[in-house]
Scaffold this motif. Structure first.
Motif, mmCIF file in Angstrom:
data_model
loop_
_atom_site.group_PDB
_atom_site.id
_atom_site.type_symbol
_atom_site.label_atom_id
_atom_site.label_comp_id
_atom_site.label_asym_id
_atom_site.label_seq_id
_atom_site.Cartn_x
_atom_site.Cartn_y
_atom_site.Cartn_z
ATOM 1 N N LYS A 1 -40.330 40.946 -18.310
ATOM 2 C CA LYS A 1 -40.261 39.625 -17.694
ATOM 3 C C LYS A 1 -39.220 38.742 -18.373
ATOM 4 C CE LYS A 1 -44.934 39.618 -15.773
ATOM 5 N NZ LYS A 1 -46.250 38.940 -15.713
ATOM 6 N N SER A 2 -39.018 38.949 -19.658
ATOM 7 C CA SER A 2 -37.974 38.212 -20.371
ATOM 8 C C SER A 2 -36.594 38.627 -19.868
ATOM 9 C CB SER A 2 -38.068 38.458 -21.878
ATOM 10 O OG SER A 2 -39.264 37.931 -22.405
ATOM 11 N N LEU A 3 -36.425 39.901 -19.561
ATOM 12 C CA LEU A 3 -35.157 40.377 -19.015
ATOM 13 C C LEU A 3 -34.818 39.620 -17.740
ATOM 14 C CD1 LEU A 3 -32.776 42.369 -18.727
ATOM 15 C CD2 LEU A 3 -34.359 43.933 -17.572
ATOM 16 N N VAL A 4 -35.790 39.467 -16.850
ATOM 17 C CA VAL A 4 -35.561 38.743 -15.602
ATOM 18 C C VAL A 4 -35.123 37.311 -15.888
ATOM 19 C CG1 VAL A 4 -36.641 37.889 -13.488
ATOM 20 C CG2 VAL A 4 -37.212 40.175 -14.345
ATOM 21 N N GLU B 1 -31.384 35.649 -15.088
ATOM 22 C CA GLU B 1 -31.293 34.482 -14.202
ATOM 23 C C GLU B 1 -30.620 33.299 -14.864
ATOM 24 O OE1 GLU B 1 -34.186 31.559 -11.489
ATOM 25 O OE2 GLU B 1 -35.029 33.278 -12.578
ATOM 26 N N HIS B 2 -30.942 33.053 -16.133
ATOM 27 C CA HIS B 2 -30.466 31.830 -16.803
ATOM 28 C C HIS B 2 -29.453 32.076 -17.906
ATOM 29 C CE1 HIS B 2 -33.649 29.622 -14.721
ATOM 30 N NE2 HIS B 2 -34.513 30.524 -15.134
ATOM 31 N N ILE C 1 -36.300 38.043 -29.208
ATOM 32 C CA ILE C 1 -36.788 38.563 -27.930
ATOM 33 C C ILE C 1 -35.639 39.217 -27.168
ATOM 34 C CG2 ILE C 1 -37.827 37.970 -25.709
ATOM 35 C CD1 ILE C 1 -39.244 35.650 -27.163
ATOM 36 N N ALA C 2 -34.477 38.551 -27.143
ATOM 37 C CA ALA C 2 -33.306 39.126 -26.484
ATOM 38 C C ALA C 2 -32.915 40.450 -27.132
ATOM 39 C CB ALA C 2 -32.135 38.144 -26.534
ATOM 40 N N SER C 3 -32.997 40.507 -28.452
ATOM 41 C CA SER C 3 -32.705 41.747 -29.176
ATOM 42 C C SER C 3 -33.679 42.850 -28.773
ATOM 43 C CB SER C 3 -32.794 41.501 -30.685
ATOM 44 O OG SER C 3 -32.541 42.679 -31.408
ATOM 45 N N ALA C 4 -34.947 42.496 -28.630
ATOM 46 C CA ALA C 4 -35.960 43.477 -28.226
ATOM 47 C C ALA C 4 -35.697 43.983 -26.818
ATOM 48 C CB ALA C 4 -37.351 42.854 -28.316
ATOM 49 N N VAL C 5 -35.229 43.105 -25.934
ATOM 50 C CA VAL C 5 -34.888 43.514 -24.567
ATOM 51 C C VAL C 5 -33.759 44.538 -24.602
ATOM 52 C CG1 VAL C 5 -33.887 42.726 -22.391
ATOM 53 C CG2 VAL C 5 -35.687 41.374 -23.487
ATOM 54 N N PHE C 6 -32.750 44.268 -25.407
ATOM 55 C CA PHE C 6 -31.621 45.185 -25.531
ATOM 56 C C PHE C 6 -32.079 46.545 -26.047
ATOM 57 C CE2 PHE C 6 -28.130 47.285 -27.553
ATOM 58 C CZ PHE C 6 -26.991 46.912 -26.869
ATOM 59 N N ASP D 1 -29.897 45.292 -13.667
ATOM 60 C CA ASP D 1 -30.032 44.085 -14.494
ATOM 61 C C ASP D 1 -30.070 44.442 -15.972
ATOM 62 O OD1 ASP D 1 -29.991 42.385 -12.352
ATOM 63 O OD2 ASP D 1 -32.172 42.176 -12.212
ATOM 64 N N TRP D 2 -30.798 45.495 -16.298
ATOM 65 C CA TRP D 2 -30.866 45.918 -17.695
ATOM 66 C C TRP D 2 -29.496 46.398 -18.161
ATOM 67 C CZ3 TRP D 2 -36.441 47.725 -18.724
ATOM 68 C CH2 TRP D 2 -36.834 47.325 -20.013
ATOM 69 N N ALA D 3 -28.779 47.097 -17.293
ATOM 70 C CA ALA D 3 -27.437 47.569 -17.650
ATOM 71 C C ALA D 3 -26.503 46.387 -17.902
ATOM 72 C CB ALA D 3 -26.889 48.453 -16.540
ATOM 73 N N ARG D 4 -26.545 45.385 -17.039
ATOM 74 C CA ARG D 4 -25.719 44.198 -17.260
ATOM 75 C C ARG D 4 -26.039 43.564 -18.608
ATOM 76 N NH1 ARG D 4 -27.295 43.298 -11.823
ATOM 77 N NH2 ARG D 4 -25.542 43.502 -10.356
ATOM 78 N N PHE D 5 -27.307 43.463 -18.903
ATOM 79 C CA PHE D 5 -27.722 42.845 -20.159
ATOM 80 C C PHE D 5 -27.209 43.651 -21.353
ATOM 81 C CE2 PHE D 5 -30.498 41.819 -23.660
ATOM 82 C CZ PHE D 5 -30.652 40.442 -23.542
ATOM 83 N N VAL D 6 -27.352 44.959 -21.286
ATOM 84 C CA VAL D 6 -26.910 45.821 -22.386
ATOM 85 C C VAL D 6 -25.394 45.735 -22.559
ATOM 86 C CG1 VAL D 6 -26.629 48.233 -23.076
ATOM 87 C CG2 VAL D 6 -28.861 47.404 -22.304
ATOM 88 N N PHE D 7 -24.654 45.730 -21.471
ATOM 89 C CA PHE D 7 -23.205 45.643 -21.556
ATOM 90 C C PHE D 7 -22.744 44.329 -22.188
ATOM 91 C CE2 PHE D 7 -22.713 48.648 -17.680
ATOM 92 C CZ PHE D 7 -22.667 49.744 -18.516
ATOM 93 N N GLN D 8 -23.462 43.264 -21.936
ATOM 94 C CA GLN D 8 -22.998 41.935 -22.310
ATOM 95 C C GLN D 8 -23.529 41.411 -23.642
ATOM 96 O OE1 GLN D 8 -24.053 39.433 -18.990
ATOM 97 N NE2 GLN D 8 -22.795 40.584 -17.545
ATOM 98 N N HIS D 9 -24.608 42.017 -24.164
ATOM 99 C CA HIS D 9 -25.298 41.351 -25.264
ATOM 100 C C HIS D 9 -25.524 42.205 -26.509
ATOM 101 C CE1 HIS D 9 -25.976 37.798 -22.866
ATOM 102 N NE2 HIS D 9 -26.500 38.531 -21.900
#
Length: 220
Positions: free
Chosen positions: A32-35, A39-40, A71-76, A125-133
């Motif tokens: 849910k944090s990934l979403v 979004e933001h 939390i962002a680190s955990a998502v990655f 969405d997870w791929a975008r997050f991993v690529f960017q963060h």
């Protein structure tokens, strides 16, 4: 060829049921944090937004993870673990098949490409997050966790490819170069596709990427 024993590794915990309600809850929070982050944006997301998105108190978020960056680190890291699980599962399935050694070498390279294409396509969405963060992880406490996970993942790949290299079927290259040849072209195209700059879906070129990696890494 030695067994991967991938179920014993921390990166493959997705293959078994969570050992506790705590682990299940953490996974729910991460998803849910990934979403919310998608979004933001990470910088635009507040801990209060994460509280509302996850249905978890701020105190519980800090208890399970720490601050927003943690939390962002955990998502990655969870995204990378998911990919690792898929890739090692593909390799394990291949290992169980009775194939000529040359065909097994070819399929070993190709299934790693397939894992990249399939995971990105199923988890955009997870791929975008991993690529960017990635920097979020490398700058925080999650850096050691990611390093250990990556080392463990590479160890499994080295274990699988070693007899194929010894048999003269695959090039004797550092495992990091294997990663570049296998995932580099896929990731480059995927970044453009996920950003809307490439119109043709990544899956359309699944075999093209797989054949390219095999041509680059086959011996002789």
């Amino acid at each position: 060829m030695r067994s991967l024993s991938y179920l014993e590794d921390r990166m493959t915990t997705q293959q078994v049921k969570p050992h506790s309600k705590t682990e299940a809850k953490k996974r729910q929070i991460i998803e849910k944090s990934l979403v919310c982050f998608v979004e933001h944006g990470v910088s635009g997301t507040t801990i209060e937004m994460l509280r509302d998105a996850t249905g978890t108190s701020v105190g519980s978020l800090y208890h399970h993870f720490g601050n927003k960056e943690a939390i962002a680190s955990a998502v990655f890291i969870e995204g990378m673990k998911d990919f690792g699980t898929l890739a090692l599962t593909y390799l394990s399935d291949l290992e169980s098949k009775e194939l000529p050694l040359l065909e097994k070498a070819e399929q070993a390279i190709k299934v790693m490409v397939y894992a990249n294409v399939d995971w990105i396509s199923k988890n955009p969405d997870w791929a975008r997050f991993v690529f960017q963060h990635r920097r979020i992880v490398s700058q925080g406490k999650g850096g050691d966790v990611l390093k250990n996970d990556t080392t463990s993942f590479y160890r499994k790949l080295i274990e699988f490819k070693a007899p194929l290299v010894e048999a003269g079927l695959l090039k004797d290259l550092p495992i990091e170069l294997y990663g570049s040849f296998i995932s580099g072209p896929v990731h480059d195209y995927a970044r453009h596709y996920l950003a809307g700059r490439n119109a043709v879906p990544l899956t359309e070129f699944r075999e093209v990427f797989a054949n390219g990696a095999w041509d680059a890494l086959r011996a002789g």
